[in-house]
Design a protein around this motif. Sequence first.
Motif, PDB file in Angstrom:
ATOM      1  N   ASP A   1       0.791  -1.230   0.000  1.00  0.00           N
ATOM      2  CA  ASP A   1       0.000   0.000   0.000  1.00  0.00           C
ATOM      3  C   ASP A   1       0.823   1.280   0.000  1.00  0.00           C
ATOM      4  OD1 ASP A   1      -2.981  -1.109   1.812  1.00  0.00           O
ATOM      5  OD2 ASP A   1      -2.499  -1.051  -0.321  1.00  0.00           O
ATOM      6  N   ASN A   2       1.995   1.213  -0.580  1.00  0.00           N
ATOM      7  CA  ASN A   2       2.753   2.436  -0.814  1.00  0.00           C
ATOM      8  C   ASN A   2       2.379   2.979  -2.186  1.00  0.00           C
ATOM      9  OD1 ASN A   2       4.372   2.446   1.613  1.00  0.00           O
ATOM     10  ND2 ASN A   2       5.400   0.665   0.756  1.00  0.00           N
ATOM     11  N   ALA A   3       2.073   4.271  -2.234  1.00  0.00           N
ATOM     12  CA  ALA A   3       1.622   4.900  -3.476  1.00  0.00           C
ATOM     13  C   ALA A   3       2.744   5.728  -4.104  1.00  0.00           C
ATOM     14  CB  ALA A   3       0.411   5.777  -3.215  1.00  0.00           C
ATOM     15  N   TYR A   4       2.787   5.698  -5.418  1.00  0.00           N
ATOM     16  CA  TYR A   4       3.787   6.447  -6.176  1.00  0.00           C
ATOM     17  C   TYR A   4       3.102   7.084  -7.370  1.00  0.00           C
ATOM     18  CZ  TYR A   4       6.948   3.629  -3.392  1.00  0.00           C
ATOM     19  OH  TYR A   4       7.596   3.035  -2.336  1.00  0.00           O
ATOM     20  N   TYR A   5       3.599   8.268  -7.747  1.00  0.00           N
ATOM     21  CA  TYR A   5       2.954   9.029  -8.808  1.00  0.00           C
ATOM     22  C   TYR A   5       3.979   9.582  -9.785  1.00  0.00           C
ATOM     23  CZ  TYR A   5      -0.937   8.907  -5.530  1.00  0.00           C
ATOM     24  OH  TYR A   5      -1.933   8.494  -4.677  1.00  0.00           O
ATOM     25  N   ALA A   6       3.547   9.729 -11.020  1.00  0.00           N
ATOM     26  CA  ALA A   6       4.339  10.477 -11.984  1.00  0.00           C
ATOM     27  C   ALA A   6       4.352  11.942 -11.559  1.00  0.00           C
ATOM     28  CB  ALA A   6       3.738  10.335 -13.375  1.00  0.00           C
ATOM     29  N   ASP A   7       5.434  12.623 -11.846  1.00  0.00           N
ATOM     30  CA  ASP A   7       5.549  14.027 -11.446  1.00  0.00           C
ATOM     31  C   ASP A   7       4.423  14.868 -12.038  1.00  0.00           C
ATOM     32  OD1 ASP A   7       9.208  14.183 -11.527  1.00  0.00           O
ATOM     33  OD2 ASP A   7       7.813  13.510  -9.971  1.00  0.00           O
ATOM     34  N   SER A   8       3.972  14.499 -13.221  1.00  0.00           N
ATOM     35  CA  SER A   8       2.959  15.290 -13.915  1.00  0.00           C
ATOM     36  C   SER A   8       1.590  15.245 -13.235  1.00  0.00           C
ATOM     37  CB  SER A   8       2.829  14.820 -15.359  1.00  0.00           C
ATOM     38  OG  SER A   8       2.471  13.457 -15.407  1.00  0.00           O
ATOM     39  N   VAL A   9       1.375  14.254 -12.375  1.00  0.00           N
ATOM     40  CA  VAL A   9       0.057  14.130 -11.732  1.00  0.00           C
ATOM     41  C   VAL A   9       0.139  14.244 -10.215  1.00  0.00           C
ATOM     42  CG1 VAL A   9      -0.681  12.622 -13.619  1.00  0.00           C
ATOM     43  CG2 VAL A   9       0.055  11.609 -11.451  1.00  0.00           C
ATOM     44  N   LYS A  10       1.329  14.340  -9.677  1.00  0.00           N
ATOM     45  CA  LYS A  10       1.509  14.409  -8.232  1.00  0.00           C
ATOM     46  C   LYS A  10       0.769  15.610  -7.663  1.00  0.00           C
ATOM     47  CE  LYS A  10       5.459  12.880  -7.223  1.00  0.00           C
ATOM     48  NZ  LYS A  10       6.946  12.753  -7.064  1.00  0.00           N
ATOM     49  N   GLY A  11       0.009  15.354  -6.618  1.00  0.00           N
ATOM     50  CA  GLY A  11      -0.773  16.407  -6.001  1.00  0.00           C
ATOM     51  C   GLY A  11      -2.160  16.574  -6.591  1.00  0.00           C
ATOM     52  N   ARG A  12      -2.403  15.942  -7.733  1.00  0.00           N
ATOM     53  CA  ARG A  12      -3.724  16.040  -8.383  1.00  0.00           C
ATOM     54  C   ARG A  12      -4.450  14.700  -8.433  1.00  0.00           C
ATOM     55  NH1 ARG A  12      -4.048  17.268 -13.635  1.00  0.00           N
ATOM     56  NH2 ARG A  12      -2.015  16.398 -14.180  1.00  0.00           N
ATOM     57  N   PHE A  13      -3.706  13.614  -8.554  1.00  0.00           N
ATOM     58  CA  PHE A  13      -4.291  12.273  -8.658  1.00  0.00           C
ATOM     59  C   PHE A  13      -4.012  11.481  -7.394  1.00  0.00           C
ATOM     60  CE2 PHE A  13      -4.112  11.734 -13.606  1.00  0.00           C
ATOM     61  CZ  PHE A  13      -4.740  12.956 -13.753  1.00  0.00           C
ATOM     62  N   THR A  14      -4.948  10.597  -7.055  1.00  0.00           N
ATOM     63  CA  THR A  14      -4.784   9.716  -5.891  1.00  0.00           C
ATOM     64  C   THR A  14      -5.183   8.303  -6.277  1.00  0.00           C
ATOM     65  OG1 THR A  14      -5.277  11.540  -4.366  1.00  0.00           O
ATOM     66  CG2 THR A  14      -5.396   9.293  -3.499  1.00  0.00           C
ATOM     67  N   ILE A  15      -4.303   7.357  -6.028  1.00  0.00           N
ATOM     68  CA  ILE A  15      -4.605   5.943  -6.271  1.00  0.00           C
ATOM     69  C   ILE A  15      -4.971   5.302  -4.928  1.00  0.00           C
ATOM     70  CG2 ILE A  15      -2.175   5.247  -6.038  1.00  0.00           C
ATOM     71  CD1 ILE A  15      -2.720   3.091  -8.171  1.00  0.00           C
ATOM     72  N   SER A  16      -5.991   4.440  -4.971  1.00  0.00           N
ATOM     73  CA  SER A  16      -6.418   3.790  -3.737  1.00  0.00           C
ATOM     74  C   SER A  16      -6.975   2.417  -4.053  1.00  0.00           C
ATOM     75  CB  SER A  16      -7.463   4.635  -3.012  1.00  0.00           C
ATOM     76  OG  SER A  16      -8.622   4.800  -3.812  1.00  0.00           O
ATOM     77  N   ARG A  17      -7.143   1.638  -2.990  1.00  0.00           N
ATOM     78  CA  ARG A  17      -7.624   0.258  -3.136  1.00  0.00           C
ATOM     79  C   ARG A  17      -8.745   0.017  -2.152  1.00  0.00           C
ATOM     80  NH1 ARG A  17      -3.445  -3.762  -4.033  1.00  0.00           N
ATOM     81  NH2 ARG A  17      -2.143  -2.423  -2.721  1.00  0.00           N
ATOM     82  N   ASP A  18      -9.824  -0.609  -2.622  1.00  0.00           N
ATOM     83  CA  ASP A  18     -10.909  -1.047  -1.752  1.00  0.00           C
ATOM     84  C   ASP A  18     -10.917  -2.571  -1.774  1.00  0.00           C
ATOM     85  OD1 ASP A  18     -13.361  -1.856  -0.610  1.00  0.00           O
ATOM     86  OD2 ASP A  18     -14.344  -0.002  -1.229  1.00  0.00           O
ATOM     87  N   ASN A  19     -10.369  -3.152  -0.721  1.00  0.00           N
ATOM     88  CA  ASN A  19     -10.226  -4.616  -0.720  1.00  0.00           C
ATOM     89  C   ASN A  19     -11.580  -5.320  -0.710  1.00  0.00           C
ATOM     90  OD1 ASN A  19      -7.469  -4.241  -0.664  1.00  0.00           O
ATOM     91  ND2 ASN A  19      -7.337  -4.410   1.565  1.00  0.00           N
ATOM     92  N   ALA A  20     -12.552  -4.743  -0.023  1.00  0.00           N
ATOM     93  CA  ALA A  20     -13.872  -5.380   0.057  1.00  0.00           C
ATOM     94  C   ALA A  20     -14.535  -5.459  -1.320  1.00  0.00           C
ATOM     95  CB  ALA A  20     -14.758  -4.609   1.020  1.00  0.00           C
ATOM     96  N   LYS A  21     -14.281  -4.452  -2.151  1.00  0.00           N
ATOM     97  CA  LYS A  21     -14.860  -4.424  -3.500  1.00  0.00           C
ATOM     98  C   LYS A  21     -13.897  -4.970  -4.551  1.00  0.00           C
ATOM     99  CE  LYS A  21     -17.958  -0.540  -2.598  1.00  0.00           C
ATOM    100  NZ  LYS A  21     -18.396   0.814  -3.012  1.00  0.00           N
ATOM    101  N   ASN A  22     -12.695  -5.332  -4.120  1.00  0.00           N
ATOM    102  CA  ASN A  22     -11.673  -5.832  -5.042  1.00  0.00           C
ATOM    103  C   ASN A  22     -11.473  -4.874  -6.216  1.00  0.00           C
ATOM    104  OD1 ASN A  22      -9.796  -7.955  -5.095  1.00  0.00           O
ATOM    105  ND2 ASN A  22     -10.897  -9.001  -6.727  1.00  0.00           N
ATOM    106  N   THR A  23     -11.353  -3.620  -5.868  1.00  0.00           N
ATOM    107  CA  THR A  23     -11.335  -2.556  -6.869  1.00  0.00           C
ATOM    108  C   THR A  23     -10.234  -1.549  -6.552  1.00  0.00           C
ATOM    109  OG1 THR A  23     -13.707  -2.778  -7.298  1.00  0.00           O
ATOM    110  CG2 THR A  23     -12.693  -0.681  -7.897  1.00  0.00           C
TER     111      THR A  23
END
Length: 123
Positions: A55-77
């Motif tokens: 669960d460590n998140a990493y971003y391209a510089d072009s989207v850092k601060g604007r995009f967020t990646i996340s995981r919902d294990n219950a929904k497998n999504t």
Amino acid sequence: QVQLVEHGGGLVQAGGSLRLSCAASGRSVTTYGMAWFRQAPGKEREFVAALTRSDNAYYADSVKGRFTISRDNAKNTIYLQMTNLKPEDTAVYYCAADTSILLKRLSHEYDYWGQGTQVTVSS
């Protein structure tokens, strides 16, 4: 194996927001490192964001601060929340999965892919 299906693309004005989802089936997303890539017309597929199995998140510089990646294990999504969208964010967005515990930023390092969803940002 895992099957991935993306949803949530569409047309949005610059400055707007979208949330992409990537529903997984066949195996739990907790057993994969997950990522989002995008490909604009005439360009190579590029890394956007990744979420490792720990669960460590990493971003391209072009989207850092604007995009967020996340995981919902219950929904497998997996999700990609995109805010303050810019016309240069226009692309087909792909969800990808890899069984490695390491961070991967290159598209050829991912084993499983969704079909993609179009995001268009108008100026």
